[in-house]
Design an enzyme around this catalytic site. Structure first.
Site, PDB file in Angstrom:
ATOM      1  N   SER A 271      -5.423  -4.589  77.255  1.00 30.76           N
ATOM      2  CA  SER A 271      -6.192  -4.965  75.683  1.00 30.76           C
ATOM      3  C   SER A 271      -7.418  -4.923  76.098  1.00 30.76           C
ATOM      4  CB  SER A 271      -5.681  -6.651  75.781  1.00 30.76           C
ATOM      5  OG  SER A 271      -4.220  -6.874  75.825  1.00 30.76           O
TER       6      SER A 271
ATOM      7  N   HIS B 237       2.390  -3.630  76.821  1.00 26.27           N
ATOM      8  CA  HIS B 237       3.491  -4.571  76.760  1.00 26.27           C
ATOM      9  C   HIS B 237       4.667  -4.450  75.892  1.00 26.27           C
ATOM     10  CE1 HIS B 237      -0.915  -6.952  76.109  1.00 26.27           C
ATOM     11  NE2 HIS B 237      -0.425  -7.582  77.417  1.00 26.27           N
TER      12      HIS B 237
ATOM     13  N   LYS C 163      -9.733 -16.683  80.263  1.00 24.20           N
ATOM     14  CA  LYS C 163     -10.421 -15.903  79.742  1.00 24.20           C
ATOM     15  C   LYS C 163     -11.179 -16.407  78.396  1.00 24.20           C
ATOM     16  CE  LYS C 163      -6.867 -12.289  80.585  1.00 24.20           C
ATOM     17  NZ  LYS C 163      -5.744 -11.520  80.104  1.00 24.20           N
TER      18      LYS C 163
ATOM     19  N   ARG D 149       0.453  -4.081  87.112  1.00 19.85           N
ATOM     20  CA  ARG D 149      -0.040  -2.628  86.945  1.00 19.85           C
ATOM     21  C   ARG D 149      -0.794  -2.217  88.118  1.00 19.85           C
ATOM     22  NH1 ARG D 149      -3.377  -4.586  81.791  1.00 19.85           N
ATOM     23  NH2 ARG D 149      -3.075  -6.213  83.107  1.00 19.85           N
TER      24      ARG D 149
HETATM   25  P1  ADP Z   1      -2.748 -12.807  80.229  1.00 16.48           P
HETATM   26  O1  ADP Z   1      -3.909 -13.123  79.645  1.00 16.48           O
HETATM   27  O2  ADP Z   1      -1.720 -13.920  80.353  1.00 16.48           O
HETATM   28  O3  ADP Z   1      -2.809 -11.978  81.688  1.00 16.48           O
HETATM   29  P2  ADP Z   1      -2.138 -10.257  79.038  1.00 16.48           P
HETATM   30  O4  ADP Z   1      -1.665 -10.078  77.724  1.00 16.48           O
HETATM   31  O5  ADP Z   1      -3.462  -9.625  79.550  1.00 16.48           O
HETATM   32  O6  ADP Z   1      -2.011 -12.022  79.067  1.00 16.48           O
HETATM   33  O7  ADP Z   1      -0.943  -9.595  79.870  1.00 16.48           O
HETATM   34  C1  ADP Z   1       0.212 -10.383  79.889  1.00 16.48           C
HETATM   35  C2  ADP Z   1       1.095  -9.624  80.934  1.00 16.48           C
HETATM   36  O8  ADP Z   1       1.476  -8.344  80.663  1.00 16.48           O
HETATM   37  C3  ADP Z   1       0.672  -9.818  82.396  1.00 16.48           C
HETATM   38  O9  ADP Z   1       1.811  -9.880  83.262  1.00 16.48           O
HETATM   39  C4  ADP Z   1       0.014  -8.274  82.272  1.00 16.48           C
HETATM   40  O10 ADP Z   1      -0.052  -7.945  83.652  1.00 16.48           O
HETATM   41  C5  ADP Z   1       1.126  -7.445  81.516  1.00 16.48           C
HETATM   42  N1  ADP Z   1       0.506  -6.062  81.283  1.00 16.48           N
HETATM   43  C6  ADP Z   1      -0.686  -6.123  80.324  1.00 16.48           C
HETATM   44  N2  ADP Z   1      -0.824  -4.649  80.103  1.00 16.48           N
HETATM   45  C7  ADP Z   1       0.320  -4.115  80.663  1.00 16.48           C
HETATM   46  C8  ADP Z   1       0.377  -2.619  80.939  1.00 16.48           C
HETATM   47  N3  ADP Z   1      -0.043  -1.764  80.539  1.00 16.48           N
HETATM   48  N4  ADP Z   1       1.686  -2.350  81.531  1.00 16.48           N
HETATM   49  C9  ADP Z   1       2.565  -3.592  82.123  1.00 16.48           C
HETATM   50  N5  ADP Z   1       2.270  -4.667  82.155  1.00 16.48           N
HETATM   51  C10 ADP Z   1       1.247  -5.118  81.434  1.00 16.48           C
END
Ligand code: ADP
Length: 163
Positions: free
Chosen positions: A129, A17, A41, A91
């Protein structure tokens, strides 16, 4: 002024992130990190306030990154914040299906706000996460996967690990 927002659950924020947010900051003058609870989620480890706090501490040295709480539909919140773009990270192919739907909904709700997708850097493409929580639960090393405030919050919250 070019303004973007980067919405997500951030449960917890990971180095993947952080990488996306800092790359977005190269393209935009200001980036809002919007911390929300995704209705699809469940099983969050941290409250929204704890997630916001971890993000705030992580970006405390970046005056052009502001961490705020998600309120209502992201597209409308982005409009209220005068954002030209919503940033998301990609990803694997598995992210794509969800993101296409999210993009379509946002363009229906707010035509003036574009989606900007940044591809995960190779070294973070496996970091999520969910994986971080799993590794932590089974006593694996996560210090290279998350920013320091997450390690601190995990200790404070005294989150249960496998016996
Ligand atoms: P959500 O519940 O909205 O998917 P996340 O916190 O899981 O929230 O992810 C927020 C955004 O960050 C999403 O677009 C996800 O694909 C992206 N993301 C999460 N981890 C990574 C990573 N390691 N590299 C690039 N983008 C990521």
């Amino acid at each position: 002024m070019r303004i973007a927002c980067y919405p997500g659950s951030f449960d917890p924020i990971t180095n993947g992130h952080v990488d996306i947010a800092l790359r977005a900051l190269k393209m935009f003058d200001k980036v809002y990190i919007i911390v929300s609870s995704n209705s699809e989620k469940s099983g969050y480890w941290f409250s929204v306030d704890q997630r916001i706090e971890m993000c705030k501490k992580t970006f405390q040295d970046y005056k052009n990154i502001e961490v705020i709480k998600g309120e209502g539909l992201t597209a409308y919140q982005a409009q209220k914040l005068n954002c030209q773009a919503i940033i998301r990270g990609l990803r694997m192919v598995s992210d794509y299906e969800y993101e296409v739907q999210f993009a379509a909904i946002n363009s229906y709700l707010a035509k003036d706000v574009d989606m900007v997708f940044l591809m995960a850097r190779k070294e973070f493409s496996f970091v999520s996460s969910t994986r971080v929580k799993e590794i932590y639960y089974y006593h694996g090393e996560i210090s290279h996967l998350v920013p320091k405030p997450v390690i601190e919050q995990l200790k404070i919250s005294n989150i249960k690990q496998a016996d």
